[in-house]
Design a protein around this motif. Structure first.
Motif, PDB file in Angstrom:
ATOM      1  N   LYS A   1       0.861  -1.187   0.000  1.00  0.00           N
ATOM      2  CA  LYS A   1       0.000   0.000   0.000  1.00  0.00           C
ATOM      3  C   LYS A   1       0.896   1.236   0.000  1.00  0.00           C
ATOM      4  N   PRO A   2       1.526   1.538  -1.135  1.00  0.00           N
ATOM      5  CA  PRO A   2       2.545   2.588  -1.188  1.00  0.00           C
ATOM      6  C   PRO A   2       2.108   3.929  -0.606  1.00  0.00           C
ATOM      7  N   LEU A   3       3.023   4.535   0.150  1.00  0.00           N
ATOM      8  CA  LEU A   3       2.752   5.794   0.821  1.00  0.00           C
ATOM      9  C   LEU A   3       2.347   6.896  -0.164  1.00  0.00           C
ATOM     10  N   ALA A   4       2.948   6.908  -1.344  1.00  0.00           N
ATOM     11  CA  ALA A   4       2.616   7.929  -2.338  1.00  0.00           C
ATOM     12  C   ALA A   4       1.151   7.839  -2.743  1.00  0.00           C
ATOM     13  N   ALA A   5       0.629   6.630  -2.839  1.00  0.00           N
ATOM     14  CA  ALA A   5      -0.775   6.437  -3.202  1.00  0.00           C
ATOM     15  C   ALA A   5      -1.688   6.910  -2.077  1.00  0.00           C
ATOM     16  N   LEU A   6      -1.345   6.556  -0.840  1.00  0.00           N
ATOM     17  CA  LEU A   6      -2.165   6.955   0.304  1.00  0.00           C
ATOM     18  C   LEU A   6      -2.172   8.473   0.464  1.00  0.00           C
ATOM     19  N   THR A   7      -1.003   9.096   0.259  1.00  0.00           N
ATOM     20  CA  THR A   7      -0.904  10.557   0.356  1.00  0.00           C
ATOM     21  C   THR A   7      -1.748  11.223  -0.725  1.00  0.00           C
ATOM     22  N   SER A   8      -1.667  10.708  -1.952  1.00  0.00           N
ATOM     23  CA  SER A   8      -2.449  11.251  -3.050  1.00  0.00           C
ATOM     24  C   SER A   8      -3.943  11.108  -2.770  1.00  0.00           C
ATOM     25  N   HIS A   9      -4.330   9.950  -2.241  1.00  0.00           N
ATOM     26  CA  HIS A   9      -5.745   9.704  -1.921  1.00  0.00           C
ATOM     27  C   HIS A   9      -6.258  10.706  -0.892  1.00  0.00           C
ATOM     28  N   LEU A  10      -5.471  10.963   0.158  1.00  0.00           N
ATOM     29  CA  LEU A  10      -5.880  11.904   1.196  1.00  0.00           C
ATOM     30  C   LEU A  10      -5.943  13.335   0.673  1.00  0.00           C
ATOM     31  N   THR A  11      -5.016  13.665  -0.251  1.00  0.00           N
ATOM     32  CA  THR A  11      -4.955  15.028  -0.789  1.00  0.00           C
ATOM     33  C   THR A  11      -6.057  15.288  -1.801  1.00  0.00           C
ATOM     34  N   ARG A  12      -6.302  14.305  -2.674  1.00  0.00           N
ATOM     35  CA  ARG A  12      -7.213  14.515  -3.800  1.00  0.00           C
ATOM     36  C   ARG A  12      -8.592  13.887  -3.619  1.00  0.00           C
ATOM     37  N   GLY A  13      -8.667  12.879  -2.759  1.00  0.00           N
ATOM     38  CA  GLY A  13      -9.952  12.231  -2.552  1.00  0.00           C
ATOM     39  C   GLY A  13     -10.360  11.283  -3.665  1.00  0.00           C
ATOM     40  N   TRP A  14      -9.390  10.845  -4.475  1.00  0.00           N
ATOM     41  CA  TRP A  14      -9.711   9.901  -5.553  1.00  0.00           C
ATOM     42  C   TRP A  14     -10.037   8.522  -4.967  1.00  0.00           C
ATOM     43  N   ASP A  15     -10.761   7.724  -5.769  1.00  0.00           N
ATOM     44  CA  ASP A  15     -11.140   6.373  -5.342  1.00  0.00           C
ATOM     45  C   ASP A  15      -9.909   5.560  -4.997  1.00  0.00           C
ATOM     46  N   LEU A  16      -9.888   4.995  -3.801  1.00  0.00           N
ATOM     47  CA  LEU A  16      -8.734   4.223  -3.350  1.00  0.00           C
ATOM     48  C   LEU A  16      -8.520   2.978  -4.209  1.00  0.00           C
ATOM     49  N   GLU A  17      -9.613   2.409  -4.714  1.00  0.00           N
ATOM     50  CA  GLU A  17      -9.501   1.202  -5.542  1.00  0.00           C
ATOM     51  C   GLU A  17      -8.687   1.449  -6.804  1.00  0.00           C
ATOM     52  N   TRP A  18      -8.753   2.674  -7.322  1.00  0.00           N
ATOM     53  CA  TRP A  18      -8.011   2.993  -8.549  1.00  0.00           C
ATOM     54  C   TRP A  18      -6.505   2.837  -8.325  1.00  0.00           C
ATOM     55  N   TYR A  19      -6.031   3.257  -7.157  1.00  0.00           N
ATOM     56  CA  TYR A  19      -4.593   3.208  -6.867  1.00  0.00           C
ATOM     57  C   TYR A  19      -4.054   1.779  -6.821  1.00  0.00           C
ATOM     58  N   TRP A  20      -4.922   0.812  -6.492  1.00  0.00           N
ATOM     59  CA  TRP A  20      -4.454  -0.561  -6.322  1.00  0.00           C
ATOM     60  C   TRP A  20      -4.528  -1.379  -7.613  1.00  0.00           C
ATOM     61  N   ARG A  21      -4.962  -0.766  -8.708  1.00  0.00           N
ATOM     62  CA  ARG A  21      -4.990  -1.477  -9.985  1.00  0.00           C
ATOM     63  C   ARG A  21      -3.572  -1.863 -10.411  1.00  0.00           C
ATOM     64  N   LYS A  22      -3.422  -2.999 -11.079  1.00  0.00           N
ATOM     65  CA  LYS A  22      -2.108  -3.460 -11.525  1.00  0.00           C
ATOM     66  C   LYS A  22      -1.504  -2.546 -12.585  1.00  0.00           C
ATOM     67  N   ASP A  23      -2.360  -1.787 -13.294  1.00  0.00           N
ATOM     68  CA  ASP A  23      -1.852  -0.874 -14.307  1.00  0.00           C
ATOM     69  C   ASP A  23      -1.749   0.564 -13.792  1.00  0.00           C
ATOM     70  N   VAL A  24      -1.787   0.730 -12.473  1.00  0.00           N
ATOM     71  CA  VAL A  24      -1.647   2.043 -11.836  1.00  0.00           C
ATOM     72  C   VAL A  24      -0.661   1.980 -10.663  1.00  0.00           C
ATOM     73  N   LYS A  25      -0.820   0.973  -9.827  1.00  0.00           N
ATOM     74  CA  LYS A  25      -0.064   0.836  -8.580  1.00  0.00           C
ATOM     75  C   LYS A  25       1.464   0.902  -8.736  1.00  0.00           C
ATOM     76  N   PRO A  26       2.068   0.275  -9.777  1.00  0.00           N
ATOM     77  CA  PRO A  26       3.540   0.333  -9.888  1.00  0.00           C
ATOM     78  C   PRO A  26       4.105   1.745  -9.892  1.00  0.00           C
ATOM     79  N   ALA A  27       3.381   2.703 -10.469  1.00  0.00           N
ATOM     80  CA  ALA A  27       3.870   4.089 -10.507  1.00  0.00           C
ATOM     81  C   ALA A  27       4.012   4.629  -9.094  1.00  0.00           C
ATOM     82  N   TYR A  28       3.041   4.340  -8.244  1.00  0.00           N
ATOM     83  CA  TYR A  28       3.068   4.834  -6.867  1.00  0.00           C
ATOM     84  C   TYR A  28       4.067   4.059  -6.010  1.00  0.00           C
TER      85      TYR A  28
END
Length: 223
Positions: free
Chosen positions: A113-140
């Motif tokens: 659960k990469p910190l960059a994803a959690l920080t982005s989620h808290l800042t922007r309020g985007w859907d948390l499920e999006w961050y955990w996708r296999k075609d998104v998560k590696p970037a974070y």
């Protein structure tokens, strides 16, 4: 190029406010004064400056969170330095904070659960499920690795200077590795993150939320 610079500037404003100087100026004043006068004088002046900054923000009807945070930080740090009779101990809270960030980044990577994803989620309020996708998560994940290495480097440098007891070097190191390097790090993280998301070819937040099928445009703004 101008559009990209404007985009980065707007993204930084989302994360960093000019009010962060409220948390930076009192520690610098403490370092300068403690080198010439007693700890009591340095502590009182640093606290007075933090209170003054809070009054200025209040008079201008500006948010007080940075001023209050800066004041609390100065009170705790000054108390530690004064009662231990060691000016270098003023920076113990910052060293502890750096250590916590190292642990947080490392644990987030271990847990997937990469910190960059959690920080982005808290800042922007985007859907948390999006961050955990296999075609998104590696970037974070990769950006979090960069953060971990930076936090670890900063902690090591702080510990070395703390053991030396050099208050002025500690002050400047904490200042330079604070806001200036944070801004540079966020710019690099943003540019790398957007580039990586494009190469992963996953959906944008909006496309994910709407359940759009491929082909996707992908995330072109925001990370």
């Amino acid at each position: 190029m101008k559009a990209r610079i404007k985009e980065i500037s707007e993204e930084l404003k989302l994360v960093i406010s000019g009010k962060t100087f409220d948390a930076l100026l009192p520690p610098l004043l403490f370092a300068i004064v403690s080198g010439r006068y007693q700890l009591m004088v340095a502590s009182i002046l640093a606290i007075a400056l933090a209170v003054l900054l809070g009054i200025i923000r209040w008079a201008r009807k500006q948010p007080l969170r940075y001023a209050v945070g800066g004041l609390l930080g100065v009170l705790v740090a000054s108390g530690i330095a004064y009662f231990s009779n060691n000016a270098a101990n003023y920076y113990l809270p910052k060293i502890v904070n750096s250590a916590l960030l190292v642990v947080a980044a490392l644990v987030s990577l271990i847990l997937g659960k990469p910190l960059a994803a959690l920080t982005s989620h808290l800042t922007r309020g985007w859907d948390l499920e999006w961050y955990w996708r296999k075609d998104v998560k590696p970037a974070y994940q990769e950006v979090t690795v960069l953060w971990f290495l930076f936090f670890l480097m900063r902690l090591a440098l702080q510990v070395v200077l703390f053991r030396r007891g050099d208050v002025v070097e500690l002050a400047w190191t904490n200042t330079l590795l604070g806001l200036p390097v944070t801004i540079a790090g966020l710019v690099i993280s943003y540019l790398y993150g957007i580039w990586r998301l494009r190469n992963l070819k996953g959906p944008s937040v909006g496309e994910h939320r709407e359940g759009k099928p491929q082909p996707w445009e992908g995330q072109t703004r925001g990370f």
